[in-house]
Design a protein around this motif. Structure first.
Motif, PDB file in Angstrom:
ATOM      1  N   LEU A 191       0.845  -1.193   0.000  1.00 12.59           N
ATOM      2  CA  LEU A 191       0.000   0.000   0.000  1.00 12.59           C
ATOM      3  C   LEU A 191       0.878   1.240   0.000  1.00 12.59           C
ATOM      4  CD1 LEU A 191      -2.653  -1.038   2.680  1.00 12.59           C
ATOM      5  CD2 LEU A 191      -2.872  -1.136   0.204  1.00 12.59           C
ATOM      6  N   ARG A 192       0.587   2.144  -0.919  1.00 16.95           N
ATOM      7  CA  ARG A 192       1.298   3.429  -0.995  1.00 16.95           C
ATOM      8  C   ARG A 192       0.287   4.555  -1.093  1.00 16.95           C
ATOM      9  NH1 ARG A 192       4.014   0.103  -4.755  1.00 16.95           N
ATOM     10  NH2 ARG A 192       6.162  -0.445  -4.150  1.00 16.95           N
ATOM     11  N   ALA A 193       0.687   5.751  -0.685  1.00 15.86           N
ATOM     12  CA  ALA A 193      -0.161   6.931  -0.812  1.00 15.86           C
ATOM     13  C   ALA A 193       0.301   7.729  -2.023  1.00 15.86           C
ATOM     14  CB  ALA A 193      -0.084   7.782   0.446  1.00 15.86           C
ATOM     15  N   TRP A 226      -6.657  12.060   0.069  1.00 14.48           N
ATOM     16  CA  TRP A 226      -5.748  10.935  -0.086  1.00 14.48           C
ATOM     17  C   TRP A 226      -6.279   9.964  -1.133  1.00 14.48           C
ATOM     18  CZ3 TRP A 226      -1.660   9.243   3.540  1.00 14.48           C
ATOM     19  CH2 TRP A 226      -1.318  10.228   4.470  1.00 14.48           C
ATOM     20  N   LEU A 227      -5.341   9.439  -1.917  1.00 11.21           N
ATOM     21  CA  LEU A 227      -5.614   8.314  -2.811  1.00 11.21           C
ATOM     22  C   LEU A 227      -4.594   7.234  -2.473  1.00 11.21           C
ATOM     23  CD1 LEU A 227      -6.149  10.141  -6.229  1.00 11.21           C
ATOM     24  CD2 LEU A 227      -7.912   9.038  -4.850  1.00 11.21           C
ATOM     25  N   LEU A 228      -5.065   6.059  -2.130  1.00 11.81           N
ATOM     26  CA  LEU A 228      -4.176   4.966  -1.756  1.00 11.81           C
ATOM     27  C   LEU A 228      -4.097   3.971  -2.914  1.00 11.81           C
ATOM     28  CD1 LEU A 228      -5.306   4.368   1.914  1.00 11.81           C
ATOM     29  CD2 LEU A 228      -3.370   5.709   1.094  1.00 11.81           C
ATOM     30  N   ILE A 245     -10.221   9.977  -0.255  1.00 10.79           N
ATOM     31  CA  ILE A 245     -10.503   9.993   1.184  1.00 10.79           C
ATOM     32  C   ILE A 245     -10.142  11.383   1.703  1.00 10.79           C
ATOM     33  CG2 ILE A 245     -10.013   8.945   3.419  1.00 10.79           C
ATOM     34  CD1 ILE A 245      -9.044   6.448   1.862  1.00 10.79           C
ATOM     35  N   LEU A 246     -11.138  12.126   2.156  1.00 20.46           N
ATOM     36  CA  LEU A 246     -10.906  13.470   2.679  1.00 20.46           C
ATOM     37  C   LEU A 246     -10.500  13.366   4.138  1.00 20.46           C
ATOM     38  CD1 LEU A 246     -11.033  16.559   2.423  1.00 20.46           C
ATOM     39  CD2 LEU A 246     -13.449  16.418   3.084  1.00 20.46           C
ATOM     40  N   VAL A 247      -9.272  13.788   4.436  1.00 18.66           N
ATOM     41  CA  VAL A 247      -8.763  13.793   5.810  1.00 18.66           C
ATOM     42  C   VAL A 247      -8.742  15.238   6.292  1.00 18.66           C
ATOM     43  CG1 VAL A 247      -6.810  13.260   7.307  1.00 18.66           C
ATOM     44  CG2 VAL A 247      -7.401  11.721   5.422  1.00 18.66           C
ATOM     45  N   ALA A 248      -9.417  15.508   7.408  1.00 21.39           N
ATOM     46  CA  ALA A 248      -9.550  16.868   7.922  1.00 21.39           C
ATOM     47  C   ALA A 248      -9.361  16.851   9.431  1.00 21.39           C
ATOM     48  CB  ALA A 248     -10.927  17.426   7.556  1.00 21.39           C
TER      49      ALA A 248
END
Length: 588
Positions: A191-193, A226-228, A245-248
């Motif tokens: 898994l990578r970002a 984020w896109l993984l 994926i919205l990280v806030a």
């Protein structure tokens, strides 16, 4: 009755041998055995005329005094084996072979198996013991498994929103070309970002215990989108990229977003897969939060409440796999009325769940159905209302049981006649805008109506499925049920995107006071570039906003004098061909 082998591969040439043993009364001359080779989905039809063509079918009796005749000219993959002369005594056997290549027959006569994997697949058998041409199902149908054997891609999907540093669950699975999970896969996934090289890569092992799919916990420690990416260590599979994926920063929010599919079919009626197959695929592969298996009340080999106990089986698995806070299931079925339209029926409490069929005199109309549902916590949802195979008859409606409508599924879009992805066999009187014109206050959701064992995903040979975005306080049956009743839902078609829509703090599905200022706000985080965002008032597009990114926020002020019954919803078109609709907001 027995079957060999017990396991066959997806879309492979196969030979299946079924052994029927006559019971205490035997089978008289003129009687026999009828076999329905599964019509769901792509089995080679059975035939007894050519050993060089797929699906060659033979029948051999252990009693030499019995002569059998095979009729393969029947519809719906049905083949009949009749006792032409003689009589089967108790204990006599008939060996029925689908895809017979024995005795030097051609390999081309083998059967061709289903395209979709499932457990407990069955060919359905009936027996006419006395030759009166009336056949009854055997007590226990023989079953076997159809398995995917060759993985071609990795699929990964995560939640749409997370707080900084919060642990989230990412679903990772290995699929074949038809999106079946490959349960035999063993290997390591990396898994990578994307666009975030400082995030250390993770390695995840998939073994036999995971059956080709697992959910892993990850912490995303930086605000942003984020896109993984998931790839296998051996490099033999096509990589998978997650939804955005919205990280806030952590914030107090009353409602959280959950994705669900409330219209799923399996092999208890006219689809592929057991209830357990369907729920675990929804949970572990599609990574849905909410699911409902909605088998037809009476549209399969036998009614859902038939002798095989399909309804009790469905309810039992639904309850077993309900996991508050992680995965919500609902006891449900599809009311399959071929006059006024189909509806899926969801129950909040398993003890109140029952099948009220369109074939029963008391419930042959929707009014009869709603009468029987009185006193129960239940919701009915009009299914593919705009057309094929049967539109909804909108003059019949019950606002107490029917707070939402399905606007999109694999059949297409039922919003309006001029939609680019309109449902097949469209009928103007069944479209959702017609219901709005009648003053019905219906929230919008999407459903799969998948029959291939892939809820939330569909298959590459069909239009994409719909999904329901549900804004609820928590992931429990009670909270999800309340959110649907309150119409805090939106619909997607071929998309897993985030949509917020409100006016002055009133969320989608809510109502405004007549004198309240009307400034509508929409926020979209899409899984493909956004092409256009439209405000739709009283069923007609009234304002459009262009966009080209994954994220957009728009505001529209309605300066016209509001009148009771006015409705506004937002419609989003994506470059990928996907669509998103909010539920309307109404003026009281």
């Amino acid at each position: 009755m027995t079957v060999e082998p017990k396991v066959v591969g997806v879309r492979e040439p196969v030979t299946l041998r079924f052994t029927y043993t006559a019971g205490e009364e035997g089978i008289a001359e003129g009687g026999g055995v009828m076999c329905f080779v599964s019509r769901f989905w792509y089995w080679a039809p059975p035939q007894a005329r050519s050993s060089s063509r797929p699906g060659y079918f033979t029948a051999v009796c252990s009693n030499p005094g019995v002569i059998l005749a095979i009729d393969d000219r029947l519809p719906n993959n049905l083949i009949a084996i009749r006792v032409e002369s003689g009589r089967l005594d108790p204990g006599d056997e008939i060996v029925l072979t689908y895809g017979d290549t024995s005795g030097g027959r051609f390999e081309g006569g083998r059967g061709l198996s289903d395209r979709f994997a499932e457990h407990r697949e069955r060919f359905f058998f009936r027996v006419d013991g006395d030759g009166d041409q009336f056949a009854t199902p055997i007590a226990e149908q023989p079953t076997f498994d159809v398995v995917a054997t060759e993985g071609v891609q990795i699929h990964c999907v995560g939640p749409s929103r997370a707080s900084e540093g919060e642990e989230v669950e990412l679903g990772i699975s290995v699929l074949d070309a038809a999106l079946n999970r490959v349960e035999t896969f063993e290997g390591e996934v990396i898994l990578r970002a994307l666009d975030n090289p400082s995030w250390p890569e993770r390695r995840v092992q998939l073994g036999p215990e995971h059956r080709g799919a697992r959910r892993v916990s990850l912490a995303l420690d930086q605000a942003g989108v984020w896109l993984l990416e998931a790839s296998d260590l051996a490099g033999s599979l096509r990589r998978g990229v997650s939804n955005p994926i919205l990280v806030a920063p952590a914030a107090e929010e009353r409602y959280r977003l959950f994705f669900g599919d409330l219209q799923i079919h399996g092999n208890l009626s006219d689809g592929t897969g057991t209830p357990e197959d369907l729920y675990t695929y929804a949970r572990d592969v599609a990574r849905l939060d909410v699911a409902a298996v909605t088998e037809h009340d009476a549209w399969g080999y036998e009614p859902l409440k038939g002798p095989s106990g399909g309804w009790e089986q469905s309810k039992s698995v639904t309850e077993e796999l309900y996991e508050p806070g992680r995965f919500v299931t609902f006891p449900a079925y599809e009311y399959t009325n071929w006059t006024t339209g189909h509806r899926h029926v969801l129950f909040l409490h398993p003890g109140e769940a029952d099948v009220f069929s369109w074939r029963d005199e008391e419930t042959k109309t929707p009014e009869g159905l709603w009468e029987r549902l009185k006193g129960r916590q239940a919701i009915t949802i009009p299914h593919y209302p705009g057309g094929g195979p049967i539109p909804i008859f909108w003059p019949v409606h019950d606002s107490g049981f029917e707070p939402v409508v399905e606007i999109a599924s694999i059949h297409g879009v039922s919003e309006r006649m001029d939609h680019p992805a309109v449902i097949h066999q469209p009928v103007a009187s069944g479209m959702v805008v017609e219901a709005l014109r009648r003053g019905y206050r219906l929230g919008f959701l999407g459903s799969g109506d998948t029959h291939d064992g892939h809820p939330g995903m569909g298959n590459p040979a069909q239009p994409p499925p719909g999904l329901a975005g549900i804004w609820a306080e928590e992931l429990t049956r009670q909270s999800i049920f309340e959110a649907i009743r309150a119409r805090r839902v939106y619909a997607t078609f071929g998309s897993r995107s985030v949509l917020r829509f409100h006016c002055g703090g009133v969320p989608m599905g809510g109502e405004l006071d007549a004198g309240q200022p009307r400034e509508f706000e929409a926020l979209v985080l899409a899984d493909a570039p956004i092409r256009k965002i439209e405000m739709v008032k009283n069923g007609e597009p009234i304002e459009a906003f262009e966009s080209d990114g994954l994220f957009a926020a728009v505001t529209w002020k309605d300066d016209a004098e509001g009148k009771s019954g006015d409705s506004v919803y937002v419609r989003v078109a994506l470059e990928s061909g996907g669509w998103i609709w909010s539920s309307p907001i109404w003026v009281k």
